[in-house]
Enzyme design. Structure first.
Site, PDB file in Angstrom:
ATOM      1  N   LYS A   1       0.823  -1.212   0.000  1.00 57.83           N
ATOM      2  CA  LYS A   1       0.000   0.000   0.000  1.00 57.83           C
ATOM      3  C   LYS A   1       0.855   1.259   0.000  1.00 57.83           C
ATOM      4  CE  LYS A   1      -1.016  -0.266   4.972  1.00 57.83           C
ATOM      5  NZ  LYS A   1       0.204   0.379   5.468  1.00 57.83           N
TER       6      LYS A   1
ATOM      7  N   ARG B   1      12.480  -6.899   3.135  1.00 56.00           N
ATOM      8  CA  ARG B   1      12.589  -5.443   3.186  1.00 56.00           C
ATOM      9  C   ARG B   1      13.628  -4.982   4.210  1.00 56.00           C
ATOM     10  NH1 ARG B   1       7.070  -2.131   4.193  1.00 56.00           N
ATOM     11  NH2 ARG B   1       7.403  -2.764   6.341  1.00 56.00           N
TER      12      ARG B   1
END
Ligand code: ADP
Length: 185
Positions: free
Chosen positions: A15, A129
Site C-alpha cells: 500500500k 525489506r
C-alpha cells in the site's frame, strides 16, 4: 476536484508503494503515519521517544499520539486539494475520529482501497525489506494486530459504500493501472 483516499491493507501489502505513486499522479499529498513516526524517531522528538517501543514490538502506538498529528496534517494548505492516507486509520476509534474531523473541516473520504495479499507472501516481502521493525516476531505481531484491529475497518467502510478491494499480489504497474482507472473516471 478534491479527492480523499485511504489505503488499508496489511503491512507489506504494497500500500505504501501504491499510495506514493497515486499521490504523485493526482498531485495530492501522501500522508503516512508510519513515515511521520519514523521521522519523529530519527529527529529524537518527544513523540518519537514515546512511539519507538510500540513500533519495535509491532503494536499500535496509542491513539492519543496519532490523532493530533493527523488533525494537524489534514489542516495544512496542501491537503485542501485532497490527500491519500496510508496507515491511518488503523482501528475503529481512529476511523470514527477521522469521520468527525472530516465533517468539521468540510472534506470527505471518497475511496478506501484494500490491497489483498496472502499472509505467506506478506511475511516473505517484509523479511526481504529489512526495516528496523521487520524481524519475524514483530512481523507476526503486526499481522495479528492488523487482523484484530485494522481488518474490521473493511466492514466499517463497506457499510459506507466506499470500500474497493483489489488483488495486491500482482505486478506494481498492474495495480497502479487499476487504481488510476478507479480514481480518474
Ligand atoms: P506497515 O505498513 O509495515 O504496517 P507502517 O509504516 O504503516 O508500516 O507502520 C509502522 C508502525 O508504526 C506500526 O506497526 C505502528 O506501530 C505505528 N503506526 C503507524 N500508523 C499508526 C496508527 N495510525 N496508529 C497507531 N500506530 C501506528
Amino acid at each position: 476536484m478534491a479527492k480523499g483516499l485511504i489505503f488499508l491493507g496489511a503491512p507489506g501489502s504494497g500500500k505504501g508503494t501504491q499510495a506514493v505513486g497515486l499521490a504523485d499522479t493526482l498531485a495530492i499529498p501522501h500522508i503516512s503515519t508510519g513515515d511521520m513516526l519514523r521521522q519523529a524517531i530519527a529527529d529524537g522528538t518527544g513523540l518519537g521517544n514515546q512511539a519507538k517501543g510500540y513500533m519495535d514490538r509491532g503494536e499500535l502506538v496509542p491513539d492519543q499520539l496519532i490523532l493530533g498529528l493527523i488533525e494537524e496534517r489534514l489542516g495544512h494548505k496542501d491537503a485542501k486539494a485532497g490527500w491519500i492516507l496510508d496507515g491511518f486509520p488503523r482501528n475503529v476509534n481512529q476511523a470514527i475520529f477521522l469521520d468527525e474531523l472530516l465533517v468539521n473541516i468540510g472534506h470527505r473520504t471518497h475511496w478506501v482501497i484494500n490491497l489483498k495479499v496472502p499472509d505467506e507472501v506478506i511475511v516473505e516481502r517484509l523479511l526481504a525489506r529489512g526495516r528496523a521493525d521487520d524481524n519475524e516476531a514483530t512481523i507476526r505481531n503486526r499481522l495479528l494486530v492488523y487482523t484484530e484491529q485494522t481488518a474490521p475497518l473493511m466492514a466499517y467502510y463497506q457499510e459506507q459504500g466506499k470500500l474497493y478491494s483489489l488483488d495486491g499480489n500482482q505486478p506494481v504497474e498492474a495495480i497502479a493501472a487499476s487504481l488510476e482507472k478507479l480514481v480518474k473516471p
